[in-house]
Motif scaffolding. Structure first.
Motif, PDB file in Angstrom:
ATOM      1  N   PHE A  80     -59.086  22.942  21.179  1.00 43.38           N
ATOM      2  CA  PHE A  80     -60.152  22.854  20.182  1.00 43.38           C
ATOM      3  C   PHE A  80     -60.935  21.549  20.345  1.00 43.38           C
ATOM      4  N   PHE A  81     -60.218  20.443  20.550  1.00 44.16           N
ATOM      5  CA  PHE A  81     -60.877  19.142  20.663  1.00 44.16           C
ATOM      6  C   PHE A  81     -61.466  18.887  22.052  1.00 44.16           C
ATOM      7  N   VAL A  82     -60.920  19.527  23.066  1.00 44.56           N
ATOM      8  CA  VAL A  82     -61.546  19.441  24.392  1.00 44.56           C
ATOM      9  C   VAL A  82     -62.938  20.064  24.344  1.00 44.56           C
ATOM     10  N   VAL A  83     -63.042  21.226  23.703  1.00 46.98           N
ATOM     11  CA  VAL A  83     -64.338  21.895  23.544  1.00 46.98           C
ATOM     12  C   VAL A  83     -65.287  21.036  22.704  1.00 46.98           C
ATOM     13  N   TYR A  84     -64.754  20.477  21.604  1.00 49.63           N
ATOM     14  CA  TYR A  84     -65.557  19.642  20.699  1.00 49.63           C
ATOM     15  C   TYR A  84     -66.126  18.428  21.440  1.00 49.63           C
ATOM     16  N   GLN A  85     -65.266  17.734  22.168  1.00 45.13           N
ATOM     17  CA  GLN A  85     -65.704  16.530  22.868  1.00 45.13           C
ATOM     18  C   GLN A  85     -66.662  16.850  24.003  1.00 45.13           C
ATOM     19  N   PHE A  86     -66.419  17.964  24.688  1.00 47.38           N
ATOM     20  CA  PHE A  86     -67.335  18.339  25.770  1.00 47.38           C
ATOM     21  C   PHE A  86     -68.732  18.573  25.234  1.00 47.38           C
ATOM     22  N   PHE A  87     -68.855  19.329  24.157  1.00 49.49           N
ATOM     23  CA  PHE A  87     -70.181  19.624  23.617  1.00 49.49           C
ATOM     24  C   PHE A  87     -70.816  18.404  22.950  1.00 49.49           C
ATOM     25  N   MET A  88     -69.997  17.482  22.421  1.00 51.47           N
ATOM     26  CA  MET A  88     -70.529  16.216  21.920  1.00 51.47           C
ATOM     27  C   MET A  88     -71.242  15.467  23.049  1.00 51.47           C
ATOM     28  N   TRP A  89     -70.553  15.392  24.207  1.00 49.34           N
ATOM     29  CA  TRP A  89     -71.139  14.707  25.365  1.00 49.34           C
ATOM     30  C   TRP A  89     -72.335  15.487  25.902  1.00 49.34           C
ATOM     31  N   PHE A  90     -72.202  16.809  26.040  1.00 45.28           N
ATOM     32  CA  PHE A  90     -73.260  17.635  26.630  1.00 45.28           C
ATOM     33  C   PHE A  90     -74.512  17.637  25.757  1.00 45.28           C
ATOM     34  N   TYR A  91     -74.313  17.579  24.439  1.00 45.51           N
ATOM     35  CA  TYR A  91     -75.467  17.487  23.537  1.00 45.51           C
ATOM     36  C   TYR A  91     -76.235  16.197  23.793  1.00 45.51           C
ATOM     37  N   SER A  92     -75.523  15.075  23.860  1.00 40.85           N
ATOM     38  CA  SER A  92     -76.178  13.778  24.078  1.00 40.85           C
ATOM     39  C   SER A  92     -76.827  13.696  25.457  1.00 40.85           C
ATOM     40  N   LEU A 117     -79.942  23.328  16.762  1.00 41.89           N
ATOM     41  CA  LEU A 117     -78.824  24.248  16.513  1.00 41.89           C
ATOM     42  C   LEU A 117     -77.500  23.643  16.947  1.00 41.89           C
ATOM     43  N   THR A 118     -77.503  22.937  18.084  1.00 39.95           N
ATOM     44  CA  THR A 118     -76.262  22.324  18.577  1.00 39.95           C
ATOM     45  C   THR A 118     -75.816  21.186  17.676  1.00 39.95           C
ATOM     46  N   PHE A 119     -76.767  20.352  17.249  1.00 39.19           N
ATOM     47  CA  PHE A 119     -76.430  19.217  16.382  1.00 39.19           C
ATOM     48  C   PHE A 119     -75.776  19.700  15.086  1.00 39.19           C
ATOM     49  N   VAL A 120     -76.376  20.704  14.460  1.00 37.22           N
ATOM     50  CA  VAL A 120     -75.842  21.222  13.193  1.00 37.22           C
ATOM     51  C   VAL A 120     -74.495  21.903  13.419  1.00 37.22           C
ATOM     52  N   SER A 121     -74.382  22.651  14.510  1.00 39.68           N
ATOM     53  CA  SER A 121     -73.121  23.338  14.822  1.00 39.68           C
ATOM     54  C   SER A 121     -71.988  22.349  15.058  1.00 39.68           C
ATOM     55  N   LEU A 122     -72.281  21.250  15.756  1.00 37.77           N
ATOM     56  CA  LEU A 122     -71.265  20.222  16.000  1.00 37.77           C
ATOM     57  C   LEU A 122     -70.847  19.526  14.707  1.00 37.77           C
ATOM     58  N   THR A 123     -71.786  19.376  13.785  1.00 34.79           N
ATOM     59  CA  THR A 123     -71.465  18.776  12.482  1.00 34.79           C
ATOM     60  C   THR A 123     -70.504  19.664  11.708  1.00 34.79           C
ATOM     61  N   LEU A 124     -70.691  20.985  11.816  1.00 36.38           N
ATOM     62  CA  LEU A 124     -69.874  21.936  11.056  1.00 36.38           C
ATOM     63  C   LEU A 124     -68.615  22.386  11.798  1.00 36.38           C
ATOM     64  N   TYR A 125     -68.515  22.070  13.081  1.00 38.56           N
ATOM     65  CA  TYR A 125     -67.408  22.524  13.917  1.00 38.56           C
ATOM     66  C   TYR A 125     -66.028  22.184  13.333  1.00 38.56           C
ATOM     67  N   PRO A 126     -65.793  20.950  12.848  1.00 40.56           N
ATOM     68  CA  PRO A 126     -64.473  20.640  12.266  1.00 40.56           C
ATOM     69  C   PRO A 126     -64.148  21.488  11.037  1.00 40.56           C
ATOM     70  N   PHE A 127     -65.165  21.791  10.225  1.00 43.18           N
ATOM     71  CA  PHE A 127     -64.957  22.618   9.031  1.00 43.18           C
ATOM     72  C   PHE A 127     -64.589  24.050   9.442  1.00 43.18           C
ATOM     73  N   PHE A 128     -65.217  24.534  10.503  1.00 42.97           N
ATOM     74  CA  PHE A 128     -64.885  25.856  11.033  1.00 42.97           C
ATOM     75  C   PHE A 128     -63.431  25.879  11.508  1.00 42.97           C
ATOM     76  N   GLY A 129     -63.010  24.769  12.143  1.00 44.75           N
ATOM     77  CA  GLY A 129     -61.633  24.671  12.608  1.00 44.75           C
ATOM     78  C   GLY A 129     -60.639  24.747  11.469  1.00 44.75           C
ATOM     79  N   MET A 130     -60.937  24.070  10.372  1.00 52.26           N
ATOM     80  CA  MET A 130     -60.056  24.107   9.197  1.00 52.26           C
ATOM     81  C   MET A 130     -60.032  25.502   8.567  1.00 52.26           C
TER      82      MET A 130
END
Length: 309
Positions: free
Chosen positions: A137-149, A161-174
Motif C-alpha cells: 500500500f505504501f510502496v504505491v503511495y510513495q511511488f505516486f507521490m514521487w511521480f506526481y511531483s 485529479l492526482t493531487f486530490v486522490s493522493l490526499t484522500l489515499y490514506p483515508f481510502f486505506g483506512m
C-alpha cells in the motif's frame, strides 16, 4: 576594552548561529509541509475512530498498534512527499512563495533529499513490520507521490485529479482496513473529493502566469478564464447536490447534519464570489473552502463524541 569587544563579538556570533539554526529548522518544517501533515494526521485519527471504526471501543482503539503504525507511516510519507514536491517546484516557488523559499535556502537541497530518503525508508520499514499488504500500500503511495511531483503535476487535469486522490489515499486505506463500505461514506468521500478539487483549481488560478512560465499545464492556463470559472462553479453546484443527497437520503444527524446544511450556504457564497472572478474573490473563495474542510473535521469529532458519550 579588548575583553569587552571579544565578549560582544562572541555574543553576536552566538545570536547569528542560533538564528541560522532556527531558520534551518523552520525551513525544513516548511519544506516538508509539516503543518499540513499535522492537520492530515488529526483528520485521519478523527475519521478512523468516528467514521470507519464504529464498533471498536476507545480503549481497544488506543491499543490497536497496527492502526497507529499505519497512520505513522502515512505521516512520514506525507512529509517525504512534501519534500520531494518542493524539490521539483523549487524554481516556481521562488516566485509564488518567496518567503518560504528564502527560509528554505538556509538548507542545501541535498539535505532535503537525504531527509526524503530517510523518511521513505523508515515508513516502508515500519509498513513491512506491520504486514506485506500495508507495505505494498505504501510502496504505491510513495511511488505516486514521487511521480506526481516529477511528471503528473505538469499534465492537464491529471495534475488536479492526482493531487486530490493522493490526499484522500490514506483515508481510502483506512476504509478498506475497517471494511466500512456504505452509501453515506461513499457520498462523504465524493463530497470531500469535490471540495479539494475546487480548492486545487482555484489555487491554480492564482498562480496561472507562473505555472505557464514553468511548463505546468493547468486548467486556468489552458482554458480561458470564463471556461475555468464555469468549471469551478459547476463543481460547486455538484457539491451542493451531493450535500443535499447526504442530508435527505442517508439519515445523517447531529453536528454533521448542521455541517452539510451550513455547507449549502457556504458554497452559494463561493459561487457568488466567483461570479466576480477578481483575484481578491478567488483568494477569499480558496480560504473559505479550506476553512470549511477544517470545520468538517471538527464537526465529525463533535458528532462522534456526542455518539460515543
Amino acid at each position: 576594552m579588548n575583553s569587552e569587544k571579544e565578549n560582544f563579538q562572541q555574543k553576536n556570533y552566538i545570536q547569528k548561529s542560533f538564528y541560522y539554526r532556527f531558520s534551518q529548522f523552520v525551513g525544513f518544517l516548511l519544506g516538508a509541509r509539516f503543518f499540513v501533515a499535522i492537520l492530515l494526521t488529526f483528520a485521519l485519527y478523527v475519521s478512523t475512530f468516528f467514521l470507519f471504526n464504529q464498533d471498536e471501543t476507545f480503549r481497544k482503539f488506543v491499543f490497536d498498534f497496527k492502526v497507529h503504525g499505519i497512520i505513522f507511516c502515512t505521516v512520514l510519507t506525507i512529509l517525504a512527499g512534501g519534500i520531494i514536491n518542493q524539490f521539483y517546484d523549487f524554481e516556481k516557488d521562488h516566485i509564488v512563495k518567496p518567503f518560504r523559499t528564502r527560509i528554505q535556502s538556509f538548507i542545501k537541497q541535498k539535505y532535503f533529499l537525504y531527509a526524503y530518503l530517510m523518511l521513505s525508508i523508515v515508513s516502508l520499514g515500519v509498513a513491512w513490520m506491520i504486514s506485506h499488504k500495508v507495505f505494498a500500500f505504501f510502496v504505491v503511495y510513495q511511488f505516486f507521490m514521487w511521480f506526481y511531483s516529477h511528471k503528473l503535476s505538469r499534465i492537464l487535469i491529471l495534475n488536479n485529479l492526482t493531487f486530490v486522490s493522493l490526499t484522500l489515499y490514506p483515508f481510502f486505506g483506512m476504509m478498506v482496513y475497517y471494511e466500512t463500505f456504505s452509501k453515506k461514506v461513499l457520498l462523504m468521500a465524493i463530497f470531500l473529493f469535490l471540495i479539494l478539487l475546487c480548492i486545487d483549481i482555484v489555487k491554480d488560478t492564482l498562480t496561472k502566469s507562473v505555472d505557464k512560465a514553468f511548463g505546468y499545464t493547468t486548467i486556468p492556463n489552458y482554458f480561458k478564464s470564463k471556461n475555468t470559472k464555469v468549471i469551478i462553479i459547476s463543481l460547486l453546484i455538484i457539491t451542493i447536490a451531493v450535500s443535499m443527497k447526504l442530508i435527505l437520503r442517508t439519515g445523517i444527524s447531529g453536528f454533521m447534519a448542521y455541517y452539510f446544511v451550513g455547507g449549502l450556504f457556504v458554497f452559494i457564497l463561493c459561487i457568488y464570489l466567483l461570479l466576480n472572478y477578481s483575484r481578491r474573490s478567488k483568494f477569499m473563495t480558496l480560504n473559505i473552502l479550506r476553512l470549511w474542510v477544517f470545520v468538517g473535521i471538527i464537526a465529525m469529532l463533535l458528532n462522534g463524541l456526542e455518539g460515543k458519550l
